[in-house]
Design a protein around this motif. Structure first.
Motif, PDB file in Angstrom:
ATOM      1  N   UNK A 165       0.883  -1.362   0.204  1.00 34.15           N
ATOM      2  CA  UNK A 165      -0.070   0.210  -0.057  1.00 34.15           C
ATOM      3  C   UNK A 165       0.829   1.357  -0.271  1.00 34.15           C
ATOM      4  N   UNK A 166       1.977   1.263   0.851  1.00 29.66           N
ATOM      5  CA  UNK A 166       2.364   2.598   1.008  1.00 29.66           C
ATOM      6  C   UNK A 166       3.466   3.048  -0.123  1.00 29.66           C
ATOM      7  N   UNK A 214       3.366   5.406  -1.990  1.00 31.30           N
ATOM      8  CA  UNK A 214       3.355   6.846  -2.083  1.00 31.30           C
ATOM      9  C   UNK A 214       4.246   7.162  -0.876  1.00 31.30           C
ATOM     10  N   UNK A 262       3.135   9.871 -14.422  1.00 27.02           N
ATOM     11  CA  UNK A 262       2.258   9.056 -13.086  1.00 27.02           C
ATOM     12  C   UNK A 262       1.470   8.055 -13.785  1.00 27.02           C
ATOM     13  N   UNK A 292       1.218  11.159  -8.881  1.00 25.29           N
ATOM     14  CA  UNK A 292       1.142   9.698  -8.543  1.00 25.29           C
ATOM     15  C   UNK A 292      -0.125   9.433  -7.538  1.00 25.29           C
ATOM     16  N   UNK A 293       0.271  10.464  -6.426  1.00 19.34           N
ATOM     17  CA  UNK A 293      -1.046  10.426  -5.654  1.00 19.34           C
ATOM     18  C   UNK A 293      -2.379  10.426  -6.061  1.00 19.34           C
ATOM     19  N   UNK A 295      -3.306   6.895  -7.865  1.00 21.83           N
ATOM     20  CA  UNK A 295      -3.324   6.058  -6.942  1.00 21.83           C
ATOM     21  C   UNK A 295      -4.887   5.940  -6.552  1.00 21.83           C
ATOM     22  N   UNK A 296      -5.327   7.264  -6.042  1.00 22.57           N
ATOM     23  CA  UNK A 296      -6.918   7.454  -5.613  1.00 22.57           C
ATOM     24  C   UNK A 296      -7.502   6.963  -6.745  1.00 22.57           C
ATOM     25  N   UNK A 356      -7.219   2.939  -7.234  1.00 23.19           N
ATOM     26  CA  UNK A 356      -7.496   2.005  -6.195  1.00 23.19           C
ATOM     27  C   UNK A 356      -8.256   2.763  -5.171  1.00 23.19           C
ATOM     28  N   UNK A 360      -5.293   6.662  -1.479  1.00 22.97           N
ATOM     29  CA  UNK A 360      -3.956   7.067  -1.373  1.00 22.97           C
ATOM     30  C   UNK A 360      -3.172   5.665  -0.591  1.00 22.97           C
ATOM     31  N   UNK A 361      -2.267   5.152  -1.442  1.00 26.95           N
ATOM     32  CA  UNK A 361      -1.837   3.844  -0.707  1.00 26.95           C
ATOM     33  C   UNK A 361      -1.051   4.225   0.548  1.00 26.95           C
ATOM     34  N   UNK A 362      -1.041   3.278   1.493  1.00 23.87           N
ATOM     35  CA  UNK A 362      -0.429   3.808   2.844  1.00 23.87           C
ATOM     36  C   UNK A 362      -1.537   4.408   3.747  1.00 23.87           C
TER      37      UNK A 362
END
Lengths: 212, 212
Positions: free
Chosen positions: A79-80, A82, A155, B196-197, B200-201, B204, B207-209
């Protein structure tokens, strides 16, 4: 293998290997006797990664340590991505001005991005605008909308790579992000210089500095 | 002004100022008496530039010295924007493999770029491909076409800035290229993390993490 073989295989000197161990970037080898330490394939793989981050990615050893720590943290599984990616940004010592943060936020909103105003990405970008201002070069911020469009193209390709590696387990996912982010910045910088040269030829008829 | 005032105004410590002088990045001040040296506005402007390159741009002091030397060289008037920009790339200790150079060249040809196969940009980009290969991650090179398209968008905006400053004289042109190239890489890196953030949103749902 002994440290001399590890140094030969990895291209990293024995002195640097010992330093990386003492700094916590590389796990220690196994003591197998008096003044004798054994290293394994995992040390070799790790050293190749460190070397890529520092020599090709241009990270300081301190920044490489932050990135590897984020990637190693078991509390941060796949997951992390980012957090790992963002640990590679230069550390900002002073918070950026509210004006610069708002200027980046405006551009991000126009791109339709979801973001928070205190994230590492916006902080790094706003710090650059503050430096343009301190240098009397606010005009350089005119590139912002084009850079944001380019960042979105990059991205999307980055997340394609992450998506393809979703099933490969957390260690591979973490490596994808570490390598793809840090070396990706270096790849983009190289291609940017090539594209600048091409664009100079297109506009001025020659590569500047080689006016023939 | 004295060195203490120069340090206060620039945000660079007196020790670092003396070091930059001894390393040739900053011209020495004027000796006005025993143990007394005067610095002027040009020292302050230069220190702000050095600080930007090193602290925000993430250049090593050695790389910053190369960039400033290229910008200062009177044999390189405006024309040599490219040489200045490319002096900021990490120095490559081993030449890249012919395979990686050809892979970058193929992408550049598909973009319709004019280039030579021994330029600093292609060398830096091919070195990244070699590191992907050494790490067993050739798959990461799948981003290449998208990165090249993004680099072209960035380079067009960069050359717009250079074109706007054509009449401002060689010193301004050199500063445009130094600041725009090095801090431009940092700006792009920050925006890339934001994009990238966002991506990701979009893919997925979070936001991963931060899987809430």
């Amino acid at each position: 293998m002994r440290i001399a073989e590890l140094a030969r295989e990895s291209g990293v000197s024995a002195t640097s290997i010992k330093w990386y161990v003492s700094e916590g970037l590389l796990p220690p080898g196994e003591r197998t006797g008096y003044n004798q330490t054994e290293y394994g394939e995992q040390h070799l793989a790790r050293l190749r990664l460190i070397r890529s981050l520092v020599e090709v990615g241009g990270l300081s050893v301190a920044a490489a340590k932050n990135v590897l720590a984020a990637a190693d943290d078991p509390a941060h599984p796949f997951g992390n991505t980012l957090g790992i990616a963002q640990a590679s940004l230069p550390t900002v010592t002073h918070p950026p001005s509210a004006e610069s943060v708002q200027r980046i936020a405006d551009v991000a909103r126009r791109q339709g991005w979801t973001f928070t105003e205190d994230g590492p990405g916006i902080t790094a970008a706003a710090t650059v605008l503050d430096r343009y201002h301190a240098l009397g070069r606010d005009d350089l911020a005119a590139t912002l909308p084009a850079y944001a469009r380019a960042a979105e193209v990059v991205a999307e390709a980055d997340l394609d790579t992450v998506t393809k590696n979703l099933d490969a387990g957390p260690a591979t996912a973490a490596q994808t992000v570490v390598v793809g982010t840090v070396l990706g910045d270096a790849l983009l910088a190289g291609l940017r210089r090539m594209a600048q040269a091409n664009e100079s030829v297109r506009r001025f008829g020659h590569v500047p500095g080689n006016p023939s």
